[in-house]
Scaffold this motif. Structure first.
Motif, PDB file in Angstrom:
ATOM      1  N   UNK A  15       0.838  -1.208   0.000  1.00  0.00           N
ATOM      2  CA  UNK A  15       0.000   0.000   0.000  1.00  0.00           C
ATOM      3  C   UNK A  15       0.873   1.258   0.000  1.00  0.00           C
ATOM      4  N   UNK A  16       1.915   1.253   0.827  1.00  0.00           N
ATOM      5  CA  UNK A  16       2.811   2.415   0.883  1.00  0.00           C
ATOM      6  C   UNK A  16       3.508   2.630  -0.461  1.00  0.00           C
ATOM      7  N   UNK A  17       3.959   1.542  -1.067  1.00  0.00           N
ATOM      8  CA  UNK A  17       4.662   1.642  -2.354  1.00  0.00           C
ATOM      9  C   UNK A  17       3.759   2.231  -3.419  1.00  0.00           C
ATOM     10  N   UNK A  18       2.507   1.751  -3.468  1.00  0.00           N
ATOM     11  CA  UNK A  18       1.559   2.249  -4.480  1.00  0.00           C
ATOM     12  C   UNK A  18       1.248   3.727  -4.249  1.00  0.00           C
ATOM     13  N   UNK A 152      -6.933  -4.090   4.182  1.00  0.00           N
ATOM     14  CA  UNK A 152      -6.818  -3.321   2.953  1.00  0.00           C
ATOM     15  C   UNK A 152      -6.585  -4.250   1.776  1.00  0.00           C
ATOM     16  N   UNK A 153      -6.449  -3.638   0.601  1.00  0.00           N
ATOM     17  CA  UNK A 153      -6.305  -4.414  -0.627  1.00  0.00           C
ATOM     18  C   UNK A 153      -4.965  -5.149  -0.644  1.00  0.00           C
ATOM     19  N   UNK A 172     -17.664 -17.145   7.599  1.00  0.00           N
ATOM     20  CA  UNK A 172     -16.360 -16.818   8.171  1.00  0.00           C
ATOM     21  C   UNK A 172     -16.363 -17.208   9.655  1.00  0.00           C
ATOM     22  N   UNK A 173     -15.172 -17.562  10.167  1.00  0.00           N
ATOM     23  CA  UNK A 173     -15.048 -17.865  11.602  1.00  0.00           C
ATOM     24  C   UNK A 173     -14.568 -16.604  12.292  1.00  0.00           C
ATOM     25  N   UNK A 174     -15.370 -16.054  13.183  1.00  0.00           N
ATOM     26  CA  UNK A 174     -15.065 -14.760  13.791  1.00  0.00           C
ATOM     27  C   UNK A 174     -14.900 -14.913  15.308  1.00  0.00           C
ATOM     28  N   UNK A 175     -13.749 -14.487  15.809  1.00  0.00           N
ATOM     29  CA  UNK A 175     -13.443 -14.633  17.241  1.00  0.00           C
ATOM     30  C   UNK A 175     -14.197 -13.573  18.043  1.00  0.00           C
ATOM     31  N   UNK A 176     -14.821 -14.004  19.144  1.00  0.00           N
ATOM     32  CA  UNK A 176     -15.689 -13.068  19.891  1.00  0.00           C
ATOM     33  C   UNK A 176     -15.078 -12.569  21.198  1.00  0.00           C
ATOM     34  N   UNK A 177     -13.901 -13.106  21.591  1.00  0.00           N
ATOM     35  CA  UNK A 177     -13.382 -12.729  22.909  1.00  0.00           C
ATOM     36  C   UNK A 177     -11.990 -12.088  22.837  1.00  0.00           C
ATOM     37  N   UNK A 178     -11.693 -11.382  21.741  1.00  0.00           N
ATOM     38  CA  UNK A 178     -10.442 -10.635  21.602  1.00  0.00           C
ATOM     39  C   UNK A 178     -10.797  -9.244  21.070  1.00  0.00           C
ATOM     40  N   UNK A 179     -10.279  -8.204  21.745  1.00  0.00           N
ATOM     41  CA  UNK A 179     -10.621  -6.824  21.369  1.00  0.00           C
ATOM     42  C   UNK A 179      -9.351  -6.068  20.976  1.00  0.00           C
ATOM     43  N   UNK A 180      -9.443  -5.240  19.924  1.00  0.00           N
ATOM     44  CA  UNK A 180      -8.286  -4.418  19.543  1.00  0.00           C
ATOM     45  C   UNK A 180      -8.741  -3.246  18.683  1.00  0.00           C
ATOM     46  N   UNK A 181      -7.812  -2.367  18.391  1.00  0.00           N
ATOM     47  CA  UNK A 181      -8.043  -1.305  17.413  1.00  0.00           C
ATOM     48  C   UNK A 181      -7.886  -1.902  16.025  1.00  0.00           C
ATOM     49  N   UNK A 182      -8.567  -1.291  15.055  1.00  0.00           N
ATOM     50  CA  UNK A 182      -8.491  -1.748  13.672  1.00  0.00           C
ATOM     51  C   UNK A 182      -7.908  -0.604  12.832  1.00  0.00           C
ATOM     52  N   UNK A 183      -7.209  -0.949  11.749  1.00  0.00           N
ATOM     53  CA  UNK A 183      -6.528   0.095  10.974  1.00  0.00           C
ATOM     54  C   UNK A 183      -6.662  -0.168   9.478  1.00  0.00           C
ATOM     55  N   UNK A 184      -7.176   0.831   8.757  1.00  0.00           N
ATOM     56  CA  UNK A 184      -7.238   0.743   7.294  1.00  0.00           C
ATOM     57  C   UNK A 184      -5.862   1.129   6.767  1.00  0.00           C
ATOM     58  N   UNK A 185      -5.300   0.282   5.933  1.00  0.00           N
ATOM     59  CA  UNK A 185      -3.915   0.490   5.499  1.00  0.00           C
ATOM     60  C   UNK A 185      -3.732   1.836   4.795  1.00  0.00           C
ATOM     61  N   UNK A 186      -4.792   2.339   4.126  1.00  0.00           N
ATOM     62  CA  UNK A 186      -4.669   3.641   3.444  1.00  0.00           C
ATOM     63  C   UNK A 186      -4.599   4.779   4.471  1.00  0.00           C
TER      64      UNK A 186
END
Ligand SMILES: NC(=O)c1ccc[n+]([C@@H]2O[C@H](COP(=O)([O-])OP(=O)(O)OC[C@H]3O[C@@H](n4cnc5c(N)ncnc54)[C@H](OP(=O)(O)O)[C@@H]3O)[C@@H](O)[C@H]2O)c1
Length: 285
Positions: A15-18, A152-153, A172-186
């Protein structure tokens, strides 16, 4: 100014390169086949010959791979950033290295800022924490950016492809007991540019606003993919982290607070849901 990017075949490096190439910057985007970052001699020769203004290290060994092969984890996640930082310093270039929320054990229920001491609970987390220290010790003017749960892509991962899978009717298998921040690569790439422009050095957290579990992320991805709650329900199979039986432990609760960016006068990044909406929207075209 020339910019060297290692690990350019990956999500963040790609993403950074593009983004930089689109902006007309002279980018040398190096995949693993072009430069093995664990070869300190090759790193030194390349950086010395190219005379870049900035070296960006996006190469990393993945979380479970680190648990399986701690020696390789040390080589890629600790010794490589040390060698790259040293070579950048000798060449008079700036150095940017990426790290992770997994440097924290997530045992409390708190937001971690740059002022919290790392306390990793996996080989990946330990080597990433050591890599941060190695880069900053070799070149104190390095910029180290910790991010979290990046989507991201260009990557086949739960976060990057859940909407596509469910739109195609696959669960999809989605984990329900782990929490974090999420980040869009752009958003990550743009924010890193702003930090560099303002001369930011040292440790920075960069994530979108908000906290979620993988389950909450999957439900939002389904909604954005145009699925109603009743359509989405059978497609989101919820599991616990323990049920995933993965080689490496994941920290339970590691949202990141972005104090250092705030001190540079940078407003928080948009909420992860708004960022995900843009990504899913672009992915439809
Ligand atoms: N993705 C996330 O959710 C996330 C979260 C927090 C922090 N981060 C941090 O963000 C940075 C970039 O991660 P990413 O998600 O972009 O990782 P990625 O998609 O797994 O890409 C990493 C790249 O590094 C390459 N690589 C591995 N060993 C190498 C070596 N010896 N020499 C050269 N290249 C090598 C890999 O090549 P091969 O594919 O050929 O192995 C791959 O292209 C890392 O520092 C990571 O810790 C990522």
């Amino acid at each position: 100014m020339k910019i060297i990017i290692t690990g350019a075949g990956g999500l963040v490096g790609g993403a950074l390169s593009r983004r930089l190439a689109d902006a007309g910057v002279d980018v040398l985007a190096l995949r693993r086949a072009d430069l093995d970052v664990t070869d300190a001699g090759a790193v030194e020769r390349l950086v010395g010959a190219e005379r870049p203004g900035l070296v960006v290290n996006c190469a990393v060994l993945g979380v479970d791979e680190c648990e399986r092969d701690p020696a390789a984890a040390h080589a890629v996640n600790v010794e490589a950033p040390r060698a790259l930082a040293r070579s950048a310093a000798r060449a008079g270039a700036a150095f940017l290295h990426f790290s992770t929320n997994y440097v924290f054990d997530g045992e409390g229920r708190k937001l971690y800022t740059e002022e919290d001491e790392p306390r990793p609970a996996s080989v990946y987390g330990r080597t990433k924490a050591e890599g941060e220290r190695a880069a900053l010790a070799a070149y104190p003017r390095s910029l180290v950016v910790r991010t979290s749960w990046v989507f991201g892509a260009g990557k086949r991962s739960f976060l990057s492809t859940a909407h596509r899978e469910m739109r195609a009717g696959r669960s999809v298998r989605a984990i329900r007991d782990t929490w974090a921040s999420v980040t869009y690569v752009e958003d990550l790439s743009a924010r890193v540019g702003e930090i560099l422009e303002r001369g930011g050095r040292g440790l920075f957290h960069v994530v979108n606003e908000g906290v979620c579990t993988y389950e909450e992320f999957a439900r939002e991805a389904a909604r954005l993919a145009g699925l109603g709650e009743r359509e989405a329900a059978p497609l989101v199979e919820t599991v616990t982290e323990a049920e995933m039986l993965r080689p490496a432990a994941r920290p339970r609760y590691t949202p990141l607070g972005c104090l250092a960016a705030e001190r540079l006068g940078l407003a928080p990044l948009r909420d992860w849901r708004a960022a995900l909406a843009e990504y899913v929207g672009n992915d439809e075209r």
